[in-house]
Structure formats: C-alpha cells, structure tokens
Design a protein around this motif. Sequence first.
Motif, PDB file in Angstrom:
ATOM      1  N   SER A 197     -30.549   6.332  -0.444  1.00  0.00           N
ATOM      2  CA  SER A 197     -29.167   6.388   0.026  1.00  0.00           C
ATOM      3  C   SER A 197     -28.349   5.399  -0.789  1.00  0.00           C
ATOM      4  O   SER A 197     -28.777   4.255  -0.989  1.00  0.00           O
ATOM      5  N   ILE A 198     -27.207   5.842  -1.278  1.00  0.00           N
ATOM      6  CA  ILE A 198     -26.361   5.009  -2.128  1.00  0.00           C
ATOM      7  C   ILE A 198     -25.051   4.724  -1.406  1.00  0.00           C
ATOM      8  O   ILE A 198     -24.355   5.646  -0.958  1.00  0.00           O
ATOM      9  N   TYR A 199     -24.725   3.441  -1.286  1.00  0.00           N
ATOM     10  CA  TYR A 199     -23.475   3.017  -0.671  1.00  0.00           C
ATOM     11  C   TYR A 199     -22.726   2.119  -1.659  1.00  0.00           C
ATOM     12  O   TYR A 199     -23.298   1.595  -2.607  1.00  0.00           O
ATOM     13  N   ARG A 200     -21.437   1.945  -1.404  1.00  0.00           N
ATOM     14  CA  ARG A 200     -20.600   1.097  -2.251  1.00  0.00           C
ATOM     15  C   ARG A 200     -19.950  -0.007  -1.418  1.00  0.00           C
ATOM     16  O   ARG A 200     -19.408   0.250  -0.337  1.00  0.00           O
ATOM     17  N   GLN A 201     -20.024  -1.228  -1.927  1.00  0.00           N
ATOM     18  CA  GLN A 201     -19.273  -2.335  -1.338  1.00  0.00           C
ATOM     19  C   GLN A 201     -17.988  -2.472  -2.151  1.00  0.00           C
ATOM     20  O   GLN A 201     -18.017  -2.892  -3.315  1.00  0.00           O
ATOM     21  N   ASP A 202     -16.857  -2.091  -1.555  1.00  0.00           N
ATOM     22  CA  ASP A 202     -15.614  -1.997  -2.324  1.00  0.00           C
ATOM     23  C   ASP A 202     -14.968  -3.340  -2.596  1.00  0.00           C
ATOM     24  O   ASP A 202     -14.115  -3.451  -3.483  1.00  0.00           O
ATOM     25  N   GLN A 203     -15.349  -4.375  -1.851  1.00  0.00           N
ATOM     26  CA  GLN A 203     -14.816  -5.720  -2.078  1.00  0.00           C
ATOM     27  C   GLN A 203     -15.940  -6.736  -1.957  1.00  0.00           C
ATOM     28  O   GLN A 203     -16.837  -6.569  -1.131  1.00  0.00           O
ATOM     29  N   PRO A 204     -15.919  -7.810  -2.763  1.00  0.00           N
ATOM     30  CA  PRO A 204     -16.971  -8.839  -2.684  1.00  0.00           C
ATOM     31  C   PRO A 204     -16.740  -9.787  -1.520  1.00  0.00           C
ATOM     32  O   PRO A 204     -16.290 -10.924  -1.703  1.00  0.00           O
ATOM     33  N   LEU A 205     -17.047  -9.322  -0.309  1.00  0.00           N
ATOM     34  CA  LEU A 205     -16.724 -10.083   0.896  1.00  0.00           C
ATOM     35  C   LEU A 205     -17.953 -10.635   1.591  1.00  0.00           C
ATOM     36  O   LEU A 205     -17.932 -10.869   2.797  1.00  0.00           O
TER      37      LEU A 205
ATOM     38  N   THR B  38     -22.413 -11.425   2.217  1.00  0.00           N
ATOM     39  CA  THR B  38     -23.679 -10.761   2.521  1.00  0.00           C
ATOM     40  C   THR B  38     -23.585  -9.874   3.759  1.00  0.00           C
ATOM     41  O   THR B  38     -24.137  -8.773   3.794  1.00  0.00           O
ATOM     42  N   GLY B  39     -22.885 -10.345   4.793  1.00  0.00           N
ATOM     43  CA  GLY B  39     -22.740  -9.535   5.996  1.00  0.00           C
ATOM     44  C   GLY B  39     -21.944  -8.277   5.736  1.00  0.00           C
ATOM     45  O   GLY B  39     -22.285  -7.186   6.224  1.00  0.00           O
ATOM     46  N   HIS B  40     -20.889  -8.396   4.962  1.00  0.00           N
ATOM     47  CA  HIS B  40     -20.057  -7.243   4.603  1.00  0.00           C
ATOM     48  C   HIS B  40     -20.857  -6.251   3.771  1.00  0.00           C
ATOM     49  O   HIS B  40     -20.735  -5.024   3.951  1.00  0.00           O
ATOM     50  N   ALA B  41     -21.698  -6.751   2.866  1.00  0.00           N
ATOM     51  CA  ALA B  41     -22.521  -5.863   2.036  1.00  0.00           C
ATOM     52  C   ALA B  41     -23.471  -5.041   2.901  1.00  0.00           C
ATOM     53  O   ALA B  41     -23.628  -3.827   2.697  1.00  0.00           O
ATOM     54  N   ILE B  42     -24.109  -5.688   3.870  1.00  0.00           N
ATOM     55  CA  ILE B  42     -25.029  -4.971   4.755  1.00  0.00           C
ATOM     56  C   ILE B  42     -24.285  -3.910   5.552  1.00  0.00           C
ATOM     57  O   ILE B  42     -24.744  -2.769   5.678  1.00  0.00           O
ATOM     58  N   MET B  43     -23.115  -4.242   6.061  1.00  0.00           N
ATOM     59  CA  MET B  43     -22.349  -3.285   6.856  1.00  0.00           C
ATOM     60  C   MET B  43     -21.810  -2.130   6.015  1.00  0.00           C
ATOM     61  O   MET B  43     -21.427  -1.090   6.566  1.00  0.00           O
ATOM     62  N   SER B  44     -21.793  -2.287   4.705  1.00  0.00           N
ATOM     63  CA  SER B  44     -21.411  -1.168   3.841  1.00  0.00           C
ATOM     64  C   SER B  44     -22.429  -0.038   3.913  1.00  0.00           C
ATOM     65  O   SER B  44     -22.127   1.107   3.581  1.00  0.00           O
ATOM     66  N   ALA B  45     -23.649  -0.359   4.356  1.00  0.00           N
ATOM     67  CA  ALA B  45     -24.701   0.641   4.537  1.00  0.00           C
ATOM     68  C   ALA B  45     -24.838   1.027   6.003  1.00  0.00           C
ATOM     69  O   ALA B  45     -25.905   1.421   6.460  1.00  0.00           O
ATOM     70  N   GLU B  46     -23.748   0.939   6.770  1.00  0.00           N
ATOM     71  CA  GLU B  46     -23.772   1.124   8.221  1.00  0.00           C
ATOM     72  C   GLU B  46     -24.510   2.393   8.679  1.00  0.00           C
ATOM     73  O   GLU B  46     -25.285   2.338   9.648  1.00  0.00           O
ATOM     74  N   PRO B  47     -24.360   3.549   8.031  1.00  0.00           N
ATOM     75  CA  PRO B  47     -25.066   4.741   8.519  1.00  0.00           C
ATOM     76  C   PRO B  47     -26.593   4.612   8.482  1.00  0.00           C
ATOM     77  O   PRO B  47     -27.287   5.341   9.206  1.00  0.00           O
ATOM     78  N   SER B  48     -27.126   3.722   7.670  1.00  0.00           N
ATOM     79  CA  SER B  48     -28.580   3.561   7.561  1.00  0.00           C
ATOM     80  C   SER B  48     -29.126   2.436   8.434  1.00  0.00           C
ATOM     81  O   SER B  48     -30.336   2.199   8.444  1.00  0.00           O
TER      82      SER B  48
END
Length: 338
Positions: free
Chosen positions: A82-90, A92-102
Amino acid sequence: MKIIVPMAGRGSRLRPHSLTVPKPLIPVAGQPIVHRLVKDIAKVLKQPIEEIAFVLGDPAFFGDDVVESLTALAEDLGAKASIYRQDQPLGTGHAIMSAEPSLSGPAVIAYADTLIRAEFDLDSTADSVIWTKHVENPEAYGVVKLDKNENIVELVEKPDTFVSDQAVIGIYYFKDVAVLKQKLQEVLDENVMNGGEYQINDGIKRMMADGRIFKTGTVDEWMDCGNKTVTLETNAKMLGFLNADGEELVDGSVILEDSKIIEPCFVGKGTVLRNTTIGPYVSVGNHCVLENTTVKNSLIQNRTTVKNANLDEAMIGNHVSYDGNFTKISIGDYSVLE
C-alpha cells in the motif's frame, strides 16, 4: 501482521547521495536500506506479513520507480503493498496518520533510516513493544523508563540524569495499531505539537495513560544510515554479518583481471575489476569498472567507473566517472571528476 514504513523525508544529511535517490533506497551491502530493514523485521516477527504500507513524500522525488521497487519488495514477502503520501513534513505522528486506512490490527511501525540485527519473540502479554538498544551514552538519545515489572512507563528525550540505558530505535509493535490511530487523531484534533510537528510519542504517552502495557524488545545491533560516516560503518558491519552467515556476496558474473577481493565485500553483477584490490568492507554495485585502483571501507553504487584511485572511507554514487588521487571522497550521482 502489517508493517508500516514512514519514509517521506529527503535525507538531507546524506547529500549528495540522497539528491537523486531517496535515502531509504540507497544500497548498503548490496541492498537498499528499506529492503534490508523490512526483510530483517519479517525474520524477527516469524509470522506471515499480509500488508506493507509505505508512506512516501513528493511524487516528483518518490516517483514510479520507487513505487515499483517497494511493491516488488512487499510481493516478494507475500504481502500486499500500500502506497501513501505525506503531503507536508509535519512529523512522525502525522506520517503514520497518512497511512490511516491501513492502521488496524497487529502492526509494526519502522522508520526507514536504520538497520537491525535481532532475535527475540514478541511478548504476547504486551499491548505494544518498543524496540530498544543498550547504549553507553543515554543522554544523547530518547530512552525508556521501566517500572519494577519491566514495563515501559515513560519516554524521556535526552535525559539530563540517568533514566535507563535503553535507547528507542524507531521500531514499534502494536497488538492493535487502531488504538494508536485513535490517540494520534486526538493529537491532531487538539493540535498538540512538539518542535512544530506531530510526534508518535504523544500518541504513545496517551496509550500509557490509559494503562496499556508497553514492553521492550532489545536488538543486538542498531545501525544508522543518517550520514556518510555512519552509513559506511553500517555497510562494514552488515558485510561482516552477511559473511559470517555464509551469504554469497560476490556475483558469479564479476570479472577479475589481475585483481583481488579481500573479504568481506559485496560486488554486483557485471562488474569488472582490472589490476585492482578491493576490501575489506567494500560494496560495489552492478556494472561498474574499477581499474588500477585500491579500495577499502567504501561504498560504490551502480554503473560507475573508477580509475587510478586509492580510496578509503569513500562513498560514490551511480553513473559516476572518477579518475583521481583523493582518498576520503563523497561523490553524488552522475558526476565526472577526471
């Protein structure tokens, strides 16, 4: 079991090598960092991996070739990619939530700038396991605080006074990662930031406050790939481990002409060595040519030509042509120095 891999950062400390290749895809001991990390985690888990979710950055940098490489990695392990994108460098927590569906069910979260050697069983009584490494200078790291039952009760960043010598290495197991998702959503909703970013630790601390049980999983080796110096050290360590494991590190298509390989070394397919000695602790990628050269403690990537050189602690990228007498060089992709 799922593996979540946030890897959206640009790897600025490893420039120039990360200018054209995302840092997690830079080869160490013959394999990209993220490939080796994910495979080693899968070995430790000792159970089937159903999905590997990768959180990437800007598609202009993390392009189709990166997606194809990561998809192949997951499929080789029998998992869905599964490929997700973190649109802003906000953070570690924000990066994990970018993969919210998984974010459901049992999962390991692993940041793709480190390599490990470990052998242990996950504690079935724990809601979460935070992987740690014994360090001599805990004041330089984020460490865990343990109670009398060896449960983690606090995360302390660079403590002024001794808390423990178990440093957090950036790999976490959650029995149900949906619990972390809930807590990180609270962090986002309440706009709780540290250093201008949303941090995984703030979600973990809320889980601890709810009485969730956190245990440590201690790794034998923790190897960083943050900059050139430590990447070369990691390359050397990994070559030593792989050689001791009996892994074949020199491709059968390598051509040796009046040349010598001092183990341990990795040499990729189609590479030619002429009047050259490499090793110990050298990785040379595919389709390179080394001529009238001596190399040790170095890392050379793919389709590069090196002539008349005496290299030590050197890091050279892809498609480079180098002919010179500098020793401790760092040259990025598509460079010509003659």
